[in-house]
Design a protein around this motif. Structure first.
Motif, PDB file in Angstrom:
ATOM      1  N   PRO A 112       8.941  -3.478  11.118  1.00 26.89           N
ATOM      2  CA  PRO A 112       9.170  -4.867  11.761  1.00 26.89           C
ATOM      3  C   PRO A 112      10.582  -5.313  11.405  1.00 26.89           C
ATOM      4  O   PRO A 112      11.175  -4.903  10.501  1.00 26.89           O
ATOM      5  N   ASP A 113      10.951  -6.317  12.258  1.00 26.23           N
ATOM      6  CA  ASP A 113      12.285  -6.850  11.786  1.00 26.23           C
ATOM      7  C   ASP A 113      12.306  -7.595  10.578  1.00 26.23           C
ATOM      8  O   ASP A 113      13.256  -7.877  10.026  1.00 26.23           O
ATOM      9  N   SER A 114      11.409  -7.937   9.886  1.00 24.33           N
ATOM     10  CA  SER A 114      11.130  -8.605   8.630  1.00 24.33           C
ATOM     11  C   SER A 114      11.203  -7.729   7.447  1.00 24.33           C
ATOM     12  O   SER A 114      11.121  -8.197   6.277  1.00 24.33           O
ATOM     13  N   TYR A 115      11.160  -6.609   7.628  1.00 24.33           N
ATOM     14  CA  TYR A 115      11.387  -5.325   6.564  1.00 24.33           C
ATOM     15  C   TYR A 115      12.576  -5.886   5.955  1.00 24.33           C
ATOM     16  O   TYR A 115      13.777  -5.708   6.552  1.00 24.33           O
ATOM     17  N   SER A 149       1.347  -1.559   4.745  1.00 25.43           N
ATOM     18  CA  SER A 149       1.989  -0.559   4.548  1.00 25.43           C
ATOM     19  C   SER A 149       2.178   0.332   5.820  1.00 25.43           C
ATOM     20  O   SER A 149       3.057   1.259   5.917  1.00 25.43           O
ATOM     21  N   PRO A 150       1.484   0.113   6.954  1.00 26.22           N
ATOM     22  CA  PRO A 150       1.761   0.759   8.211  1.00 26.22           C
ATOM     23  C   PRO A 150       3.252   0.746   8.614  1.00 26.22           C
ATOM     24  O   PRO A 150       4.090   1.632   8.735  1.00 26.22           O
ATOM     25  N   GLY A 151       3.777  -0.772   8.523  1.00 27.52           N
ATOM     26  CA  GLY A 151       5.121  -0.909   8.898  1.00 27.52           C
ATOM     27  C   GLY A 151       6.066  -1.159   7.779  1.00 27.52           C
ATOM     28  O   GLY A 151       7.424  -1.138   8.040  1.00 27.52           O
ATOM     29  N   TYR A 152       5.649  -1.112   6.558  1.00 26.00           N
ATOM     30  CA  TYR A 152       6.388  -1.614   5.404  1.00 26.00           C
ATOM     31  C   TYR A 152       6.314  -0.331   4.543  1.00 26.00           C
ATOM     32  O   TYR A 152       5.457  -0.237   3.703  1.00 26.00           O
ATOM     33  N   CYS A 156       5.305  -0.593   0.776  1.00 23.77           N
ATOM     34  CA  CYS A 156       3.976  -1.059   0.497  1.00 23.77           C
ATOM     35  C   CYS A 156       3.091   0.339   0.484  1.00 23.77           C
ATOM     36  O   CYS A 156       1.639  -0.030   0.160  1.00 23.77           O
ATOM     37  N   ARG A 157       3.385   1.504   0.449  1.00 22.48           N
ATOM     38  CA  ARG A 157       2.437   2.522   0.690  1.00 22.48           C
ATOM     39  C   ARG A 157       2.192   2.927  -0.903  1.00 22.48           C
ATOM     40  O   ARG A 157       3.186   3.020  -1.453  1.00 22.48           O
ATOM     41  N   PRO A 158       0.936   3.404  -0.991  1.00 21.85           N
ATOM     42  CA  PRO A 158       0.574   4.164  -2.388  1.00 21.85           C
ATOM     43  C   PRO A 158       1.417   5.176  -2.819  1.00 21.85           C
ATOM     44  O   PRO A 158       1.877   5.241  -3.884  1.00 21.85           O
ATOM     45  N   GLU A 159       2.080   5.830  -1.721  1.00 21.18           N
ATOM     46  CA  GLU A 159       2.512   7.239  -2.045  1.00 21.18           C
ATOM     47  C   GLU A 159       4.141   6.659  -2.561  1.00 21.18           C
ATOM     48  O   GLU A 159       4.837   7.375  -3.318  1.00 21.18           O
ATOM     49  N   TYR A 160       4.685   5.643  -2.188  1.00 25.75           N
ATOM     50  CA  TYR A 160       5.880   5.123  -2.561  1.00 25.75           C
ATOM     51  C   TYR A 160       5.784   4.518  -3.944  1.00 25.75           C
ATOM     52  O   TYR A 160       6.681   4.796  -4.797  1.00 25.75           O
ATOM     53  N   TYR A 161       4.675   4.080  -4.318  1.00 29.00           N
ATOM     54  CA  TYR A 161       4.407   3.446  -5.657  1.00 29.00           C
ATOM     55  C   TYR A 161       4.423   4.763  -6.639  1.00 29.00           C
ATOM     56  O   TYR A 161       4.683   4.830  -7.812  1.00 29.00           O
ATOM     57  N   GLU A 162       3.604   5.702  -6.416  1.00 26.78           N
ATOM     58  CA  GLU A 162       3.462   6.842  -7.090  1.00 26.78           C
ATOM     59  C   GLU A 162       4.787   7.580  -7.312  1.00 26.78           C
ATOM     60  O   GLU A 162       5.037   7.742  -8.517  1.00 26.78           O
TER      61      GLU A 162
END
Length: 89
Positions: free
Chosen positions: A31-34, A67-70, A73-79
């Motif tokens: 989204p444009d808010s990312y 997390s779908p659009g950001y 915010c995804r678990p794999e990002y934080y890992e």
């Protein structure tokens, strides 16, 4: 003070020329808010400070429903970021 994110731009949250649109959270479209790489910037600053003060844990509250659009915010990002912090400190 995170006003420097306005200099980066690219988001309706940091650039007044981009209108904020309603994001339903049910799409993989970014989204444009990312705000590009915002959580990484915040986490990098926090890890740096944590190392200085001797902190052994760092916590962030991210909304998994976004997390779908950001991507940050995804678990794999934080890992992956956790590994970066371990290797970089």
């Amino acid at each position: 003070d995170m006003n420097f994110l306005r200099q980066i731009g690219g988001s309706s949250l940091t650039d007044d020329s981009i209108s904020v649109k309603n994001y339903q959270g049910d799409s993989a479209i970014i989204p444009d808010s990312y705000v590009p790489f915002r959580n990484s910037i915040i986490l990098s600053l926090a890890v740096s400070w944590a190392e200085v003060v001797g902190a052994t844990k760092l916590y962030i509250g991210a909304n998994h429903e976004d997390s779908p659009g950001y991507p940050d915010c995804r678990p794999e990002y934080y890992e992956a970021f956790n590994q970066v912090a371990k290797l970089g400190t």
